[in-house]
Write a protein that holds these residues in place. Structure first.
Motif, mmCIF file in Angstrom:
data_model
loop_
_atom_site.group_PDB
_atom_site.id
_atom_site.type_symbol
_atom_site.label_atom_id
_atom_site.label_comp_id
_atom_site.label_asym_id
_atom_site.label_seq_id
_atom_site.Cartn_x
_atom_site.Cartn_y
_atom_site.Cartn_z
ATOM 1 N N SER A 84 -14.365 36.397 -44.041
ATOM 2 C CA SER A 84 -15.563 37.028 -44.589
ATOM 3 C C SER A 84 -15.806 38.325 -43.830
ATOM 4 O O SER A 84 -15.350 38.501 -42.704
ATOM 5 N N ILE A 85 -16.509 39.226 -44.499
ATOM 6 C CA ILE A 85 -16.792 40.557 -43.947
ATOM 7 C C ILE A 85 -18.300 40.727 -43.856
ATOM 8 O O ILE A 85 -19.020 40.459 -44.816
ATOM 9 N N GLY A 86 -18.762 41.169 -42.693
ATOM 10 C CA GLY A 86 -20.176 41.447 -42.496
ATOM 11 C C GLY A 86 -20.347 42.855 -41.947
ATOM 12 O O GLY A 86 -19.375 43.536 -41.602
ATOM 13 N N MET A 87 -21.595 43.285 -41.883
ATOM 14 C CA MET A 87 -21.857 44.652 -41.427
ATOM 15 C C MET A 87 -23.203 44.715 -40.719
ATOM 16 O O MET A 87 -24.174 44.102 -41.159
ATOM 17 N N VAL A 88 -23.226 45.459 -39.615
ATOM 18 C CA VAL A 88 -24.459 45.801 -38.925
ATOM 19 C C VAL A 88 -24.494 47.323 -38.915
ATOM 20 O O VAL A 88 -23.635 47.964 -38.310
ATOM 21 N N ALA A 89 -25.444 47.900 -39.638
ATOM 22 C CA ALA A 89 -25.555 49.361 -39.718
ATOM 23 C C ALA A 89 -26.693 49.829 -38.815
ATOM 24 O O ALA A 89 -27.790 49.273 -38.865
ATOM 25 N N ALA A 140 -16.788 47.571 -50.315
ATOM 26 C CA ALA A 140 -15.602 47.454 -51.167
ATOM 27 C C ALA A 140 -14.625 46.441 -50.578
ATOM 28 O O ALA A 140 -14.055 45.611 -51.308
ATOM 29 N N LEU A 141 -14.435 46.491 -49.267
ATOM 30 C CA LEU A 141 -13.543 45.539 -48.604
ATOM 31 C C LEU A 141 -14.082 44.116 -48.750
ATOM 32 O O LEU A 141 -13.320 43.182 -49.038
ATOM 33 N N ALA A 142 -15.381 43.939 -48.564
ATOM 34 C CA ALA A 142 -15.985 42.609 -48.691
ATOM 35 C C ALA A 142 -15.757 42.047 -50.102
ATOM 36 O O ALA A 142 -15.411 40.871 -50.258
ATOM 37 N N ARG A 143 -15.928 42.889 -51.116
ATOM 38 C CA ARG A 143 -15.692 42.433 -52.504
ATOM 39 C C ARG A 143 -14.232 42.044 -52.705
ATOM 40 O O ARG A 143 -13.924 41.036 -53.353
ATOM 41 N N ALA A 144 -13.318 42.831 -52.154
ATOM 42 C CA ALA A 144 -11.886 42.543 -52.289
ATOM 43 C C ALA A 144 -11.529 41.241 -51.580
ATOM 44 O O ALA A 144 -10.716 40.449 -52.088
ATOM 45 N N VAL A 145 -12.114 40.990 -50.421
ATOM 46 C CA VAL A 145 -11.858 39.745 -49.693
ATOM 47 C C VAL A 145 -12.321 38.557 -50.534
ATOM 48 O O VAL A 145 -11.588 37.579 -50.702
#
Length: 141
Positions: free
Chosen positions: A15-20, A36-41
Motif C-alpha cells: 500500500s502507498i501512503g503520503m504525508v504532505a 497515481a502510483l497508489a491507484r496503480a498499486v
C-alpha cells in the motif's frame, strides 16, 4: 451484542501512503504522482502475497513541513497483520519522471523491509513485492 470482528482493516501486500508538509505549486507534481502510483498499486496487487506486507509512506516536502531525513527508513511494524511501514523522504525538487523516482523509492523500501526482517530473524521472501514493483514499472503509470 453481535460479533463485531476485527477493529482494523486487513492490510494488503503493498500500500502507498503520503504525508504532505502542506500543499503548494512546487509539490503538486509529487502529490499527483503519489496518487497515481497508489491507484496503480491497488489495480495490480490482487492475488499477490508476501510474509511481510509493506506500506510505503511518502513524505512530501511543503511550505509547512520538510522531511527531517533522506532516503528511506523503517517505521512501525504491526504484528497483528505483519504490516511494516517504511517511510520515504522526497526531495524538494521534483525530477522529470516523478513516478519513476517513486518506483525507485518503493524498491528501496522493499530492500529496507528485507534488511529489517533479516535483523528480526523473520522469514521473508520479498520476490513477490519486487515482481509487483517491476510490473508497475512496465505498466507505465
Amino acid at each position: 451484542m453481535g460479533n463485531v470482528g476485527h477493529a482494523y482493516d486487513p492490510s494488503k501486500v503493498l500500500s502507498i501512503g503520503m504525508v504532505a508538509g502542506g500543499r503548494n505549486q512546487d509539490n503538486a507534481p509529487w502529490i499527483e504522482a503519489v496518487r497515481a502510483l497508489a491507484r496503480a498499486v491497488i489495480a495490480n496487487r490482487e492475488g499477490i502475497e508476501s510474509h511481510i506486507k509493506l506500506n510505503v509512506e511518502f513524505h512530501v516536502p511543503g511550505h509547512i513541513l520538510v522531511p527531517d531525513f533522506e532516503g528511506v527508513r523503517t517505521g512501525v511494524f504491526r504484528k497483528a497483520d505483519s504490516l511494516l511501514t517504511v517511510q520515504a523522504a522526497l526531495p524538494a525538487v521534483v525530477p522529470e519522471d516523478p513516478v519513476g523516482f517513486l518506483l525507485g523509492c518503493v524498491l528501496a523500501a522493499v530492500d529496507e523491509a528485507e534488511s529489517w526482517a533479516a535483523a528480526q530473524r523473520m522469514d521473508c521472501d520479498m520476490t513477490a513485492l519486487r515482481d509487483l514493483v517491476a510490473k508497475l514499472g512496465v505498466a507505465g503509470i
